[in-house]
Design a protein around this motif. Structure first.
Motif, PDB file in Angstrom:
ATOM      1  N   VAL A  29       0.843  -1.204   0.000  1.00 39.09           N
ATOM      2  CA  VAL A  29       0.000   0.000   0.000  1.00 39.09           C
ATOM      3  C   VAL A  29       0.872   1.245   0.000  1.00 39.09           C
ATOM      4  CG1 VAL A  29      -1.653   1.356   1.340  1.00 39.09           C
ATOM      5  CG2 VAL A  29      -1.971  -1.108   1.126  1.00 39.09           C
ATOM      6  N   VAL A  30       1.871   1.262   0.878  1.00 38.30           N
ATOM      7  CA  VAL A  30       2.740   2.437   0.990  1.00 38.30           C
ATOM      8  C   VAL A  30       3.586   2.604  -0.275  1.00 38.30           C
ATOM      9  CG1 VAL A  30       4.464   3.617   2.390  1.00 38.30           C
ATOM     10  CG2 VAL A  30       2.800   2.120   3.486  1.00 38.30           C
ATOM     11  N   PHE A  97      15.942   7.475   0.009  1.00 37.61           N
ATOM     12  CA  PHE A  97      15.825   8.404  -1.123  1.00 37.61           C
ATOM     13  C   PHE A  97      14.600   9.313  -1.001  1.00 37.61           C
ATOM     14  CE2 PHE A  97      18.790   5.352  -3.079  1.00 37.61           C
ATOM     15  CZ  PHE A  97      19.751   6.260  -3.512  1.00 37.61           C
ATOM     16  N   ALA A  98      13.542   8.850  -0.337  1.00 40.66           N
ATOM     17  CA  ALA A  98      12.412   9.745  -0.077  1.00 40.66           C
ATOM     18  C   ALA A  98      12.846  10.881   0.851  1.00 40.66           C
ATOM     19  CB  ALA A  98      11.248   8.970   0.538  1.00 40.66           C
ATOM     20  N   PHE A  99      13.702  10.559   1.826  1.00 39.81           N
ATOM     21  CA  PHE A  99      14.217  11.596   2.728  1.00 39.81           C
ATOM     22  C   PHE A  99      15.079  12.603   1.965  1.00 39.81           C
ATOM     23  CE2 PHE A  99      17.626  13.169   5.532  1.00 39.81           C
ATOM     24  CZ  PHE A  99      16.860  13.805   6.494  1.00 39.81           C
ATOM     25  N   PHE A 100      15.918  12.110   1.066  1.00 38.50           N
ATOM     26  CA  PHE A 100      16.751  13.013   0.267  1.00 38.50           C
ATOM     27  C   PHE A 100      15.890  13.903  -0.630  1.00 38.50           C
ATOM     28  CE2 PHE A 100      20.584   9.958   0.534  1.00 38.50           C
ATOM     29  CZ  PHE A 100      21.052  10.613   1.660  1.00 38.50           C
ATOM     30  N   CYS A 101      14.789  13.343  -1.172  1.00 40.00           N
ATOM     31  CA  CYS A 101      13.870  14.169  -1.962  1.00 40.00           C
ATOM     32  C   CYS A 101      13.308  15.305  -1.113  1.00 40.00           C
ATOM     33  CB  CYS A 101      12.714  13.319  -2.500  1.00 40.00           C
ATOM     34  SG  CYS A 101      13.127  12.222  -3.876  1.00 40.00           S
ATOM     35  N   ALA A 102      12.962  14.985   0.129  1.00 40.61           N
ATOM     36  CA  ALA A 102      12.332  15.966   1.013  1.00 40.61           C
ATOM     37  C   ALA A 102      13.247  17.129   1.348  1.00 40.61           C
ATOM     38  CB  ALA A 102      11.864  15.283   2.296  1.00 40.61           C
ATOM     39  N   ILE A 103      14.557  16.897   1.384  1.00 42.27           N
ATOM     40  CA  ILE A 103      15.474  17.969   1.776  1.00 42.27           C
ATOM     41  C   ILE A 103      16.189  18.586   0.582  1.00 42.27           C
ATOM     42  CG2 ILE A 103      15.835  16.949   4.062  1.00 42.27           C
ATOM     43  CD1 ILE A 103      18.542  15.911   3.091  1.00 42.27           C
ATOM     44  N   SER A 104      15.790  18.213  -0.629  1.00 40.28           N
ATOM     45  CA  SER A 104      16.455  18.714  -1.833  1.00 40.28           C
ATOM     46  C   SER A 104      16.154  20.199  -2.054  1.00 40.28           C
ATOM     47  CB  SER A 104      16.018  17.919  -3.061  1.00 40.28           C
ATOM     48  OG  SER A 104      16.441  16.577  -2.974  1.00 40.28           O
ATOM     49  N   GLY A 105      17.094  20.861  -2.735  1.00 37.63           N
ATOM     50  CA  GLY A 105      16.935  22.282  -3.004  1.00 37.63           C
ATOM     51  C   GLY A 105      16.782  22.617  -4.473  1.00 37.63           C
ATOM     52  N   SER A 169       3.467  22.042   2.611  1.00 41.63           N
ATOM     53  CA  SER A 169       4.704  22.235   1.854  1.00 41.63           C
ATOM     54  C   SER A 169       4.840  21.107   0.854  1.00 41.63           C
ATOM     55  CB  SER A 169       5.916  22.227   2.796  1.00 41.63           C
ATOM     56  OG  SER A 169       7.132  22.129   2.057  1.00 41.63           O
ATOM     57  N   TRP A 170       5.489  21.377  -0.280  1.00 37.85           N
ATOM     58  CA  TRP A 170       5.705  20.310  -1.249  1.00 37.85           C
ATOM     59  C   TRP A 170       6.631  19.239  -0.688  1.00 37.85           C
ATOM     60  CZ3 TRP A 170      10.573  18.974  -2.772  1.00 37.85           C
ATOM     61  CH2 TRP A 170      11.598  19.911  -2.647  1.00 37.85           C
ATOM     62  N   ARG A 171       7.373  19.557   0.364  1.00 32.26           N
ATOM     63  CA  ARG A 171       8.269  18.565   0.983  1.00 32.26           C
ATOM     64  C   ARG A 171       7.492  17.589   1.884  1.00 32.26           C
ATOM     65  NH1 ARG A 171      13.488  20.723   0.320  1.00 32.26           N
ATOM     66  NH2 ARG A 171      13.469  22.955  -0.165  1.00 32.26           N
ATOM     67  N   GLY A 172       6.294  17.993   2.318  1.00 27.47           N
ATOM     68  CA  GLY A 172       5.526  17.200   3.270  1.00 27.47           C
ATOM     69  C   GLY A 172       5.253  15.768   2.821  1.00 27.47           C
ATOM     70  N   PRO A 173       4.782  15.550   1.574  1.00 25.68           N
ATOM     71  CA  PRO A 173       4.504  14.187   1.142  1.00 25.68           C
ATOM     72  C   PRO A 173       5.733  13.275   1.185  1.00 25.68           C
ATOM     73  CG  PRO A 173       3.409  15.738  -0.301  1.00 25.68           C
ATOM     74  CD  PRO A 173       4.281  16.551   0.604  1.00 25.68           C
ATOM     75  N   VAL A 177       6.181   9.714   3.331  1.00 24.63           N
ATOM     76  CA  VAL A 177       6.621   8.405   2.837  1.00 24.63           C
ATOM     77  C   VAL A 177       7.736   7.844   3.708  1.00 24.63           C
ATOM     78  CG1 VAL A 177       7.812   7.234   0.947  1.00 24.63           C
ATOM     79  CG2 VAL A 177       5.904   8.740   0.461  1.00 24.63           C
ATOM     80  N   VAL A 178       8.648   8.703   4.146  1.00 28.10           N
ATOM     81  CA  VAL A 178       9.742   8.251   5.003  1.00 28.10           C
ATOM     82  C   VAL A 178       9.189   7.561   6.250  1.00 28.10           C
ATOM     83  CG1 VAL A 178      11.661   8.996   6.474  1.00 28.10           C
ATOM     84  CG2 VAL A 178      11.382   9.995   4.193  1.00 28.10           C
ATOM     85  N   VAL A 179       8.215   8.195   6.886  1.00 25.31           N
ATOM     86  CA  VAL A 179       7.638   7.642   8.119  1.00 25.31           C
ATOM     87  C   VAL A 179       6.900   6.334   7.840  1.00 25.31           C
ATOM     88  CG1 VAL A 179       5.973   8.036   9.963  1.00 25.31           C
ATOM     89  CG2 VAL A 179       7.473   9.902   9.221  1.00 25.31           C
ATOM     90  N   LEU A 180       6.040   6.328   6.821  1.00 24.58           N
ATOM     91  CA  LEU A 180       5.237   5.146   6.533  1.00 24.58           C
ATOM     92  C   LEU A 180       6.095   3.972   6.068  1.00 24.58           C
ATOM     93  CD1 LEU A 180       2.185   6.817   4.767  1.00 24.58           C
ATOM     94  CD2 LEU A 180       2.206   5.714   7.002  1.00 24.58           C
ATOM     95  N   MET A 181       7.104   4.239   5.252  1.00 23.87           N
ATOM     96  CA  MET A 181       7.964   3.162   4.781  1.00 23.87           C
ATOM     97  C   MET A 181       8.840   2.609   5.901  1.00 23.87           C
ATOM     98  SD  MET A 181       7.693   1.758   1.941  1.00 23.87           S
ATOM     99  CE  MET A 181       7.158   1.862   0.259  1.00 23.87           C
ATOM    100  N   ALA A 182       9.210   3.459   6.842  1.00 26.63           N
ATOM    101  CA  ALA A 182       9.964   2.969   8.004  1.00 26.63           C
ATOM    102  C   ALA A 182       9.104   2.006   8.819  1.00 26.63           C
ATOM    103  CB  ALA A 182      10.426   4.141   8.868  1.00 26.63           C
ATOM    104  N   ILE A 183       7.812   2.342   8.961  1.00 25.52           N
ATOM    105  CA  ILE A 183       6.891   1.441   9.658  1.00 25.52           C
ATOM    106  C   ILE A 183       6.744   0.124   8.889  1.00 25.52           C
ATOM    107  CG2 ILE A 183       4.492   1.122  10.387  1.00 25.52           C
ATOM    108  CD1 ILE A 183       4.362   4.172  10.808  1.00 25.52           C
ATOM    109  N   ALA A 184       6.625   0.221   7.566  1.00 31.15           N
ATOM    110  CA  ALA A 184       6.513  -0.983   6.734  1.00 31.15           C
ATOM    111  C   ALA A 184       7.770  -1.841   6.851  1.00 31.15           C
ATOM    112  CB  ALA A 184       6.278  -0.589   5.277  1.00 31.15           C
ATOM    113  N   PHE A 185       8.939  -1.201   6.882  1.00 30.81           N
ATOM    114  CA  PHE A 185      10.209  -1.920   7.039  1.00 30.81           C
ATOM    115  C   PHE A 185      10.192  -2.741   8.334  1.00 30.81           C
ATOM    116  CE2 PHE A 185      14.514  -2.437   8.544  1.00 30.81           C
ATOM    117  CZ  PHE A 185      15.260  -2.704   7.402  1.00 30.81           C
TER     118      PHE A 185
END
Length: 413
Positions: A29-30, A97-105, A169-173, A177-185
């Motif tokens: 799902v995630v 990589f979702a985390f890196f997307c979130a902090i990208s400039g 924020s566009w970074r929010g999504p 994903v970082v949080v949800l995928m960590a739970i899935a992991f």
């Protein structure tokens, strides 16, 4: 009690599964949320990072190109390190990589990190289907229903979550994903247990040789052109809609709900009554017609929303029918067939978003939908002219369709 009634009463519920199946299904799902998650924030990313629509659409392309190419080696990897390790590596890569997307400039950075996300997605998705099919109770038909339910739920929730978090924020999504995928992991790491199967290392060339099988080659070609229509509807539509993040998210939530309903309930019942190729030859032209209508009413946001949601209803039927067909197309290991088919399928999806944006700027907002409709017509032609080579798929799916319908009727009883 009649034999038919007895069969229904004894049919296992698709919803009564071992914990390990639910762990993988939740992760699915995630993972599928990641496909539509960026949909509502495409205009916001373009505005915030000073990117053109074509550059913004490359967020889909980099993700899907790498996903598709990596699919060709996932069965080779999983046959050596095991399904659980492959799932965890894939989930871990998505988190990083979702985390890196979130902090990208910059948009270039996000495009690059989405490519890494695609690698993790390939490792996870290709292994997840085979894992669910192998571990689910109720046989392969029940497993496919459960997998398609996870796909539909993920695709529905992804845009909605993207819209909600995107309003902040566009970074929010991406952080979501970082949080949800960590739970899935953690869920897969803890719950996916059981005896380790004997590993039979597959040759590196297995997926490439699989595409030489006529039935699988026809289905892969069908999916290539079908996915151009799928991803034009998904990735391009946010721009002509002209809504904010929440409006786009709600639109594609409706699209995903429609897809989930038809993939889980409508498609199995159609497949019980009609040949699999017949279902595809009905659904694919309907999708082409829907896309063609979208081309002519694109200036009306309300009418376009209706076309998007109707498209979701048809897509659910096509997705389930194609998934069942691939599982029955060859005598190859399911992981090999799934990897080979998915590689071609995702590459088709990778072409659509930037091509649609280019056509939009060159010829107008309706032309991308015309292109998508033509592609879906070509997908229909692949099934029509390859039907003789898919005769064994029509025959072998009948028992699975009866089983799947019995499972659903048993759930409703």
């Amino acid at each position: 009690m009649s034999a038919g009634t007895a069969a229904v009463s004894k049919a296992p519920s698709v919803w009564k599964q071992p914990a390990q199946v639910w762990a993988v299904a939740f992760a699915c799902v995630v993972a599928f949320m990641g496909i539509g998650l960026v949909d509502p924030i495409l205009p916001a990313i373009a505005d915030s990072l000073k990117a053109t629509p074509v550059e913004t659409e490359l967020l889909f392309t980099s993700y899907l190109v790498v996903t598709g190419l990596a699919m060709l080696i996932t069965s080779w990897i999983s046959s050596r390190i095991g399904a659980k390790a492959t799932l965890l590596v894939g989930l871990g890569l998505i988190v990083v990589f979702a985390f890196f997307c979130a902090i990208s400039g910059s948009v270039d950075a996000v495009i690059g990190f989405r490519a890494g996300w695609g690698l993790g997605n390939a490792l996870f998705i290709s292994t997840a289907l085979a894992t669910i099919v192998g571990a689910a109770s109720g046989g392969s038909s029940a497993a496919i229903i459960l997998y398609e339910a996870a796909l539909g739920l993920g695709i529905a929730v992804g845009p909605l979550l993207g819209g909600i978090l995107g309003e902040v924020s566009w970074r929010g999504p991406f952080f979501g994903v970082v949080v949800l995928m960590a739970i899935a992991f953690l869920a897969v790491a803890v719950l996916l247990r059981g005896p380790k199967p004997v590993r039979t290392p597959l040759p590196f060339s297995a997926p490439f040789r699989a595409l030489g099988r006529p039935a699988l080659a026809i289905l892969a070609a069908t999916a290539l052109f079908y996915n151009i229509g799928f991803f034009t509807l998904l990735a391009f539509s946010p721009f002509p809609l002209g809504f904010g993040a929440m409006g786009i998210g709600l639109t594609f939530f409706g699209w995903g709900v429609g897809l989930a309903i038809t993939s889980v309930w409508v498609a199995p019942l159609l497949l019980r009554r009609l040949r699999l190729t017949t279902v595809l030859l009905i659904a694919l032209p309907l999708l082409a017609l829907d896309l063609l209508v979208a081309a002519f009413i694109v200036s009306s946001a309300v009418a376009l929303v209706v076309c998007i949601i109707v498209g979701g209803l048809v897509l659910g039927v096509v997705n389930t029918a194609l998934t069942e067909a691939v599982m029955e197309a060859t005598d190859l290991p399911r992981s090999v067939a799934s990897s080979a088919y998915s590689a071609v399928r995702f590459l088709g999806g990778a072409v659509a978003p930037p091509l649609a944006a280019l056509l939009w700027h060159a010829y107008g907002a309706g032309v991308p939908y015309v292109m998508a409709a033509v592609s879906v017509v070509i997908a229909s032609a692949c099934i029509l002219f390859g039907r003789r080579l898919l005769a064994h798929v029509d025959g072998s799916h009948a028992d699975a369709a009866d089983e799947g319908a019995a499972v659903l009727i048993g759930d409703a009883a």
